[in-house]
Design a protein around this motif. Structure first.
Motif, PDB file in Angstrom:
ATOM      1  N   ALA A  30      -4.135  18.026 -13.972  1.00 59.59           N
ATOM      2  CA  ALA A  30      -4.102  18.366 -15.392  1.00 59.59           C
ATOM      3  C   ALA A  30      -5.515  18.449 -15.939  1.00 59.59           C
ATOM      4  N   VAL A  31      -6.380  17.499 -15.490  1.00 62.21           N
ATOM      5  CA  VAL A  31      -7.772  17.503 -15.957  1.00 62.21           C
ATOM      6  C   VAL A  31      -8.456  18.780 -15.516  1.00 62.21           C
ATOM      7  N   GLU A  32      -8.222  19.222 -14.296  1.00 59.19           N
ATOM      8  CA  GLU A  32      -8.839  20.460 -13.778  1.00 59.19           C
ATOM      9  C   GLU A  32      -8.412  21.655 -14.614  1.00 59.19           C
ATOM     10  N   VAL A  33      -7.128  21.634 -14.941  1.00 58.77           N
ATOM     11  CA  VAL A  33      -6.600  22.748 -15.750  1.00 58.77           C
ATOM     12  C   VAL A  33      -7.309  22.783 -17.079  1.00 58.77           C
ATOM     13  N   ILE A  34      -7.437  21.599 -17.682  1.00 61.64           N
ATOM     14  CA  ILE A  34      -8.115  21.530 -18.974  1.00 61.64           C
ATOM     15  C   ILE A  34      -9.544  22.017 -18.829  1.00 61.64           C
ATOM     16  N   LYS A  35     -10.230  21.617 -17.752  1.00 64.42           N
ATOM     17  CA  LYS A  35     -11.620  22.050 -17.504  1.00 64.42           C
ATOM     18  C   LYS A  35     -11.708  23.567 -17.451  1.00 64.42           C
TER      19      LYS A  35
ATOM     20  N   SER B  38       0.839  -1.208   0.000  1.00 67.24           N
ATOM     21  CA  SER B  38       0.000   0.000   0.000  1.00 67.24           C
ATOM     22  C   SER B  38       0.868   1.250   0.000  1.00 67.24           C
ATOM     23  N   ALA B  39       1.966   1.203   0.755  1.00 61.33           N
ATOM     24  CA  ALA B  39       2.869   2.364   0.757  1.00 61.33           C
ATOM     25  C   ALA B  39       3.446   2.596  -0.643  1.00 61.33           C
ATOM     26  N   TYR B  40       3.807   1.477  -1.276  1.00 64.74           N
ATOM     27  CA  TYR B  40       4.371   1.547  -2.612  1.00 64.74           C
ATOM     28  C   TYR B  40       3.352   2.148  -3.586  1.00 64.74           C
ATOM     29  N   LEU B  41       2.107   1.549  -3.446  1.00 62.05           N
ATOM     30  CA  LEU B  41       1.046   2.016  -4.335  1.00 62.05           C
ATOM     31  C   LEU B  41       0.792   3.504  -4.121  1.00 62.05           C
ATOM     32  N   ALA B  42       0.745   3.860  -2.836  1.00 61.70           N
ATOM     33  CA  ALA B  42       0.479   5.246  -2.507  1.00 61.70           C
ATOM     34  C   ALA B  42       1.470   6.178  -3.210  1.00 61.70           C
ATOM     35  N   HIS B  43       2.698   5.713  -3.154  1.00 64.18           N
ATOM     36  CA  HIS B  43       3.750   6.540  -3.740  1.00 64.18           C
ATOM     37  C   HIS B  43       3.725   6.528  -5.251  1.00 64.18           C
ATOM     38  N   GLU B  44       3.595   5.322  -5.790  1.00 63.04           N
ATOM     39  CA  GLU B  44       3.756   5.162  -7.233  1.00 63.04           C
ATOM     40  C   GLU B  44       2.501   5.505  -8.018  1.00 63.04           C
ATOM     41  N   ILE B  45       1.290   5.385  -7.381  1.00 63.08           N
ATOM     42  CA  ILE B  45       0.069   5.631  -8.135  1.00 63.08           C
ATOM     43  C   ILE B  45      -0.556   6.969  -7.770  1.00 63.08           C
ATOM     44  N   ARG B  46      -0.596   7.250  -6.457  1.00 66.03           N
ATOM     45  CA  ARG B  46      -1.286   8.477  -6.023  1.00 66.03           C
ATOM     46  C   ARG B  46      -0.671   9.724  -6.666  1.00 66.03           C
ATOM     47  N   ASN B  47       0.639   9.724  -6.694  1.00 67.77           N
ATOM     48  CA  ASN B  47       1.315  10.906  -7.252  1.00 67.77           C
ATOM     49  C   ASN B  47       0.968  11.146  -8.715  1.00 67.77           C
ATOM     50  N   PRO B  48       1.118  10.106  -9.580  1.00 73.13           N
ATOM     51  CA  PRO B  48       0.693  10.331 -10.976  1.00 73.13           C
ATOM     52  C   PRO B  48      -0.792  10.680 -11.063  1.00 73.13           C
ATOM     53  N   LEU B  49      -1.583  10.053 -10.193  1.00 71.62           N
ATOM     54  CA  LEU B  49      -3.021  10.332 -10.216  1.00 71.62           C
ATOM     55  C   LEU B  49      -3.282  11.789  -9.876  1.00 71.62           C
TER      56      LEU B  49
END
Lengths: 283, 461
Positions: B261-266, B244-255
């Motif tokens: 980025a999506v908000e900016v586009i909006k 979970s720590a790994y996921l948090a680091h590796e997925i949350r950040n790109p997410l």
């Protein structure tokens, strides 16, 4: 004719022997009484071999009867419990007086039917003759049952005016050899024995320790004596058989244990010397 | 050295020592008895010879003395018999050559040993209080030695026979005596095997002394099973934590980056025509985030904040929150609270997630129309909460595994909800288990908080 006579003698001789043998076999056995203080097997054995040989030679069966002393032996003969008796000289005289018995043969020791008694002392003793014995300790054999160990020395002492009861301290040792040893060991001052025991090889050790100070005259040895009523032919046969014992090896062998050399014809006159001593004994 | 060998060796050693000791004592005793006997005989013979020789000695009847001495020839053990006078002259002796000689050493009237194997006994010959000589009897101890040797030989034979017999008996009985131990060893050796069955050991009836050992082994085995199970769980949980720590680091950040980025586009609204796609992207990001939250819940699991919680209020709150959901699915929520306000000490958020998780599972299992029953009971020490549903249920063979991390029967489940619930309940010193007969029932047991300060403000309200 000459031959016929020879044959006749031969047949008669054979017949005689046959009849003789049968008549002997038909007879009952006769008994010989001997003395022995205690029942000694050796004494029985020594007599038995002699009697066996005599029986064989004479054709008369002889049974041995043992009595404790000579007086008993005389009584047995008086009561006809025994036919023959083996009496030492003094008791032969007594038996002859009482029963009128007939002497058959007497024993021979060291080749002689005579022997001597005597007084012995230790070789270092100061006693030189019989008179020196006064007040000393004297060893005799058996009281009233021994010729040379009792009657003879007392008779000799009497002749020398020594009273054995008053003048001596007497000890009865039972046997001649005991007297010899007592003197040899120095346990008594003197002793009276039959002197031929000194010649015995077995006693050499003791005989070398003693000195003889007095000797008796020659006395006849013990006699085998028949009761008065014993038939003469039986006496003759027995005498013949006894006398023949020292003529051959078998006879000598039979006597080996007893110490007898043989037997000699015995007669009453031979014992007169004993009678003389007995007179002195009774003084 | 094996137990059997040890048993035989030590028993035989003790036996040998005892037997040798016993044999020694017996032989010594026997020797004493024999010695006493021979000494007694010596005295008896010397006295007898003195008695029968008295008179003969007095009158110098040496032939009688010789006869007396000779009569002792047939006596057992007599090697010499002598009669001496006061001068020490040998008057009679078994050895005729000695007669007339003097004895070399004068023996007192007593017993003495000569050359270690001859017993010399002398006795005065007394007449009227006067010593007139002495008898000397020499007895050989050869018979005694022979007897002792015989005894020793017999002892050795008996000892050897008994030794062999005992060894044989122990050899046979050792197997029988050691059977419970060898059996135990045999069974214990099989523990690592997969088809091992502890009932084999339980069915044995060990001797009293080994009962404890048997029970200990059974207890250790059962304890080992529990430890092994919890170790597996722990390992799995640890893996989960790391993941979970790994996921948090590796997925949350790109997410986060994508979401930004999506908000900016909006905001730029440059691509209005494409708004439908942006919505999809946003939704998927949310899905991913939710999944990550579940993991992160697990990662945070260790930080607890214990407070006093009213469990009834908590359950009421949760049911209120889920009311809309149950209504939508045509599910009746039955509350059967057989107790008034009861408190536990716990982390309110963690507890909330446990109950929510279970009720959500129930809703999912029912799908369309059914009921969920929340029943609360209590006893002196525990609050008992049963959550029952008439949904599709759990297969019997899965019951053991449903609390394992990553185990799931659902297509979209992560398989960590129940394992986390179990972890939380256990942290509260409670127990959770699942039963399935017709309906699925989750039974939760929590210790009652026994601080009677009811005035304290309910933190849950």
């Amino acid at each position: 004719m000459k031959y016929l006579k020879k044959y006749l003698y031969l047949v008669l001789l054979i017949l005689f022997f046959i009849i003789f043998t049968i008549s002997i076999q038909a007879e009952e056995f006769i008994t010989l009484g001997v003395t022995s203080k205690k029942i000694a097997l050796s004494k029985l054995e020594s007599w038995q071999s002699i009697l066996d040989e005599v029986s064989k030679r004479s054709g008369i069966d002889i049974e041995l009867v043992v009595a404790k002393d000579h007086q008993t032996l005389i009584d047995l003969m008086r009561n006809k419990k025994i036919d023959l008796g083996y009496f030492s000289p003094v008791f032969y005289v007594k038996a002859r007086n009482e029963l009128n018995c007939k002497p058959i043969v007497l024993e021979k020791r060291l080749g002689s039917p005579y022997y001597r008694g005597g007084f012995i002392v230790h070789k270092n003793s100061k006693i030189k003759n019989l008179t020196d014995l006064k007040g000393k300790k004297l060893a005799l054999t058996a009281k009233r049952d021994s010729t040379s160990g009792y009657y003879l020395p007392i008779a000799i002492l009497n002749r020398n005016n020594i009273n054995y009861k008053d003048d001596l301290n007497v000890v009865y040792t039972g046997k001649h050899i005991n007297v010899l040893k007592s003197v040899s060991y120095g346990l008594v001052d003197a002793g009276a024995i039959k002197l031929f025991i000194l010649e015995d090889e077995l006693n050499k050790e003791h005989s070398s320790q003693i000195r003889i100070i007095a000797k008796s005259s020659y006395l006849p040895t013990s006699s085998i004596t028949a009761r008065e009523d014993i038939k003469k032919d039986i006496i003759n046969k027995l005498r013949k058989a006894f006398l023949s014992l020292d003529t051959d090896q078998e006879g000598l062998k039979a006597m080996q244990k007893s110490g007898f050399d043989g037997f000699a014809v015995s007669n009453d006159q031979m014992y007169d010397i004993v009678r003389e001593y007995l007179v002195d004994y009774s003084k | 050295m094996s137990l059997k060998k040890r048993l035989i060796t030590y028993t035989m050693l003790i036996f040998l020592i005892i037997m040798i000791l016993v044999a020694y004592v017996l032989i010594v005793q026997q020797k004493d008895i024999f010695q006493e006997e021979i000494e007694r005989r010596g005295v008896l013979l010397a006295r007898t010879l003195a008695e029968i020789s008295k008179e003969a000695l007095l009158v110098h009847e040496f032939s009688t003395l010789s006869k007396n001495v000779t009569s002792f020839n047939s006596e057992q053990d007599v090697v010499e018999a002598k009669i001496i006078n006061n001068n020490g002259r040998i008057l009679a002796a078994l050895n005729r050559d000695l007669e007339g000689k003097f004895i070399e050493n004068s023996f007192e009237e007593k017993q003495s040993y000569l050359d270690d194997d001859k017993l010399i006994t002398s006795k005065d010959i007394i007449i009227d209080g006067e010593v007139i000589g002495r008898t000397i009897i020499t007895l050989s101890q050869q018979t005694l030695k022979d007897k002792i040797n015989y005894s020793i030989r017999m002892m050795i034979i008996i000892l050897a026979a008994a030794f062999l017999l005992l060894a044989f008996i122990i050899h046979i009985t050792a197997d029988y005596i050691l059977k419970p131990i060898t059996n135990l060893a045999k069974i214990v050796r099989k523990i690592p095997e997969s088809d091992f069955n502890i009932s084999k050991l339980k069915s044995k009836n060990p001797p009293l002394e080994l009962k404890e050992l048997y029970n200990s082994v059974i207890w250790m085995y059962e304890e080992m099973l529990i430890i092994r199970k919890s170790l597996i769980e722990k390992t799995q949980l640890a893996t989960l934590g790391k993941m979970s720590a790994y996921l948090a680091h590796e997925i949350r950040n790109p997410l986060e980056a994508i979401s930004g980025a999506v908000e900016v586009i909006k905001l730029k609204k440059e691509l209005n025509s494409q708004n439908g796609f942006l919505k999809i992207i946003n939704e998927e990001i949310d899905t991913l985030n939710n999944f990550l939250d579940e993991f992160l819940n697990f990662a945070r699991i260790k930080s607890y904040k214990f407070k006093k919680i009213d469990i009834i209020n908590l359950l009421n709150d949760i049911s209120k929150l889920l009311e809309a959901m149950t209504d939508n699915n045509n599910i009746t929520l039955i509350k059967e609270f057989n107790t008034k306000h009861k408190y536990i000490k716990g982390d309110i958020n963690k507890m909330k997630s446990v109950f929510t998780n279970i009720i959500l599972n129930s809703i999912e299992a029912i799908k369309k129309s059914g009921y969920i029953k929340i029943k609360v009971d209590d006893n002196e020490n525990y609050i008992l909460i049963n959550i029952e549903d008439n949904g599709c249920g759990i297969k019997n063979e899965d019951l053991d595994k449903i609390f394992n991390p990553f185990f799931t029967t659902k297509k979209s489940g992560s398989g960590i909800g129940l394992s986390i619930s179990k972890e939380i309940i256990e942290k509260h010193k409670g127990k959770i288990e699942a039963n399935t007969d017709n309906n699925t029932v989750f039974k939760i047991k929590l210790p009652i908080y026994k601080d009677d300060s009811n005035n304290e403000k309910d933190t849950n309200s």
